[in-house]
Write a protein that holds these residues in place. Structure first.
Motif, PDB file in Angstrom:
ATOM      1  N   LEU A  75      35.249   6.283  31.980  1.00 47.23           N
ATOM      2  CA  LEU A  75      35.235   5.379  33.123  1.00 47.23           C
ATOM      3  C   LEU A  75      35.389   6.181  34.402  1.00 47.23           C
ATOM      4  O   LEU A  75      36.165   7.137  34.437  1.00 47.23           O
ATOM      5  N   TRP A  76      34.679   5.782  35.437  1.00 47.11           N
ATOM      6  CA  TRP A  76      34.878   6.327  36.760  1.00 47.11           C
ATOM      7  C   TRP A  76      35.428   5.181  37.607  1.00 47.11           C
ATOM      8  O   TRP A  76      34.744   4.174  37.819  1.00 47.11           O
ATOM      9  N   ILE A  77      36.667   5.318  38.049  1.00 48.81           N
ATOM     10  CA  ILE A  77      37.377   4.249  38.755  1.00 48.81           C
ATOM     11  C   ILE A  77      37.614   4.687  40.196  1.00 48.81           C
ATOM     12  O   ILE A  77      38.202   5.744  40.440  1.00 48.81           O
ATOM     13  N   ALA A  78      37.144   3.860  41.151  1.00 51.45           N
ATOM     14  CA  ALA A  78      37.308   4.178  42.569  1.00 51.45           C
ATOM     15  C   ALA A  78      38.788   4.239  42.917  1.00 51.45           C
ATOM     16  O   ALA A  78      39.558   3.340  42.562  1.00 51.45           O
ATOM     17  N   LYS A  79      39.182   5.288  43.608  1.00 49.91           N
ATOM     18  CA  LYS A  79      40.590   5.463  43.958  1.00 49.91           C
ATOM     19  C   LYS A  79      41.063   4.424  44.977  1.00 49.91           C
ATOM     20  O   LYS A  79      42.214   3.985  44.917  1.00 49.91           O
ATOM     21  N   ASP A  80      40.205   4.027  45.899  1.00 48.10           N
ATOM     22  CA  ASP A  80      40.653   3.112  46.954  1.00 48.10           C
ATOM     23  C   ASP A  80      40.665   1.643  46.528  1.00 48.10           C
ATOM     24  O   ASP A  80      41.589   0.912  46.849  1.00 48.10           O
ATOM     25  N   THR A  81      39.672   1.204  45.761  1.00 53.19           N
ATOM     26  CA  THR A  81      39.586  -0.220  45.385  1.00 53.19           C
ATOM     27  C   THR A  81      39.940  -0.499  43.936  1.00 53.19           C
ATOM     28  O   THR A  81      40.088  -1.656  43.559  1.00 53.19           O
ATOM     29  N   ARG A  82      40.010   0.552  43.111  1.00 55.89           N
ATOM     30  CA  ARG A  82      40.260   0.427  41.669  1.00 55.89           C
ATOM     31  C   ARG A  82      39.129  -0.290  40.928  1.00 55.89           C
ATOM     32  O   ARG A  82      39.309  -0.793  39.837  1.00 55.89           O
ATOM     33  N   ARG A  83      37.949  -0.327  41.524  1.00 56.20           N
ATOM     34  CA  ARG A  83      36.783  -0.912  40.860  1.00 56.20           C
ATOM     35  C   ARG A  83      36.185   0.094  39.890  1.00 56.20           C
ATOM     36  O   ARG A  83      36.193   1.301  40.139  1.00 56.20           O
ATOM     37  N   ILE A  84      35.634  -0.424  38.792  1.00 54.54           N
ATOM     38  CA  ILE A  84      34.928   0.424  37.838  1.00 54.54           C
ATOM     39  C   ILE A  84      33.550   0.715  38.445  1.00 54.54           C
ATOM     40  O   ILE A  84      32.755  -0.190  38.653  1.00 54.54           O
ATOM     41  N   ILE A  85      33.266   1.987  38.716  1.00 51.74           N
ATOM     42  CA  ILE A  85      32.007   2.380  39.334  1.00 51.74           C
ATOM     43  C   ILE A  85      30.973   2.711  38.262  1.00 51.74           C
ATOM     44  O   ILE A  85      29.793   2.418  38.408  1.00 51.74           O
ATOM     45  N   LYS A  86      31.435   3.299  37.165  1.00 52.78           N
ATOM     46  CA  LYS A  86      30.537   3.698  36.087  1.00 52.78           C
ATOM     47  C   LYS A  86      31.301   3.650  34.771  1.00 52.78           C
ATOM     48  O   LYS A  86      32.500   3.909  34.737  1.00 52.78           O
ATOM     49  N   ASN A  87      30.580   3.319  33.703  1.00 54.38           N
ATOM     50  CA  ASN A  87      31.153   3.251  32.363  1.00 54.38           C
ATOM     51  C   ASN A  87      30.135   3.841  31.396  1.00 54.38           C
ATOM     52  O   ASN A  87      28.980   3.442  31.402  1.00 54.38           O
ATOM     53  N   GLU A  88      30.561   4.798  30.584  1.00 59.37           N
ATOM     54  CA  GLU A  88      29.737   5.336  29.502  1.00 59.37           C
ATOM     55  C   GLU A  88      30.485   5.107  28.202  1.00 59.37           C
ATOM     56  O   GLU A  88      31.608   5.591  28.036  1.00 59.37           O
ATOM     57  N   SER A  89      29.876   4.357  27.289  1.00 59.67           N
ATOM     58  CA  SER A  89      30.523   4.018  26.025  1.00 59.67           C
ATOM     59  C   SER A  89      29.690   4.520  24.862  1.00 59.67           C
ATOM     60  O   SER A  89      28.490   4.251  24.782  1.00 59.67           O
ATOM     61  N   LYS A  90      30.335   5.255  23.954  1.00 60.37           N
ATOM     62  CA  LYS A  90      29.663   5.699  22.731  1.00 60.37           C
ATOM     63  C   LYS A  90      29.635   4.530  21.772  1.00 60.37           C
ATOM     64  O   LYS A  90      30.669   3.941  21.459  1.00 60.37           O
ATOM     65  N   LEU A  91      28.444   4.176  21.320  1.00 67.22           N
ATOM     66  CA  LEU A  91      28.286   3.042  20.409  1.00 67.22           C
ATOM     67  C   LEU A  91      28.581   3.456  18.975  1.00 67.22           C
ATOM     68  O   LEU A  91      28.304   4.588  18.580  1.00 67.22           O
ATOM     69  N   PRO A  92      29.120   2.534  18.182  1.00 71.93           N
ATOM     70  CA  PRO A  92      29.382   2.852  16.773  1.00 71.93           C
ATOM     71  C   PRO A  92      28.068   2.977  16.001  1.00 71.93           C
ATOM     72  O   PRO A  92      27.023   2.494  16.460  1.00 71.93           O
ATOM     73  N   PRO A  93      28.098   3.599  14.820  1.00 73.69           N
ATOM     74  CA  PRO A  93      26.876   3.781  14.034  1.00 73.69           C
ATOM     75  C   PRO A  93      26.145   2.462  13.750  1.00 73.69           C
ATOM     76  O   PRO A  93      24.924   2.413  13.782  1.00 73.69           O
ATOM     77  N   GLN A  94      26.892   1.381  13.510  1.00 76.83           N
ATOM     78  CA  GLN A  94      26.246   0.106  13.210  1.00 76.83           C
ATOM     79  C   GLN A  94      25.514  -0.478  14.416  1.00 76.83           C
ATOM     80  O   GLN A  94      24.717  -1.386  14.283  1.00 76.83           O
ATOM     81  N   ALA A  95      25.756   0.081  15.622  1.00 75.33           N
ATOM     82  CA  ALA A  95      25.056  -0.355  16.838  1.00 75.33           C
ATOM     83  C   ALA A  95      24.050   0.709  17.294  1.00 75.33           C
ATOM     84  O   ALA A  95      23.588   0.680  18.420  1.00 75.33           O
TER      85      ALA A  95
END
Length: 106
Positions: A75-95
């Motif tokens: 996750l990349w979380i903005a320091k000033d607003t605490r908003r999630i700017i970017k998310n990279e998620s590794k998917l499980p094998p079944q996905a």
């Protein structure tokens, strides 16, 4: 306290006292096993990233299942607003085992 499984898990994470070097163990409810699982959280860097022509000063946060199972999240979380700017998620094998990327566009 146990985090929910799936979408929305990132919101409570953004309220933690994040800082360079911050580490914690969180617990998430796993719907498949009906049990809680331990997740390691680490702020691994401060990064400036550009999204939608705007530069954000962020903390890069890595979430890693402690049981060795797949499911790493960055996750990349903005320091000033605490908003999630970017998310990279590794998917499980079944996905398919790929990486899902979500980025702020506006």
């Amino acid at each position: 306290t146990v985090l929910p499984d799936g979408a929305g898990m990132e919101v409570p994470i953004s309220t933690l006292p994040l800082a360079d070097g911050y580490k914690a163990t969180l617990y998430q409810f796993d719907m498949m096993t009906q049990k809680e699982k331990a997740i390691g959280l680490a702020v691994v860097a401060s990064e400036n990233i550009t999204m939608a022509t705007k530069v954000f000063d962020t903390w890069k946060v890595e979430l890693t299942p402690k049981d060795g199972e797949p499911g790493e999240i960055k996750l990349w979380i903005a320091k000033d607003t605490r908003r999630i700017i970017k998310n990279e998620s590794k998917l499980p094998p079944q996905a398919g085992g790929g990486i899902a990327v979500m980025e702020l566009t506006k």
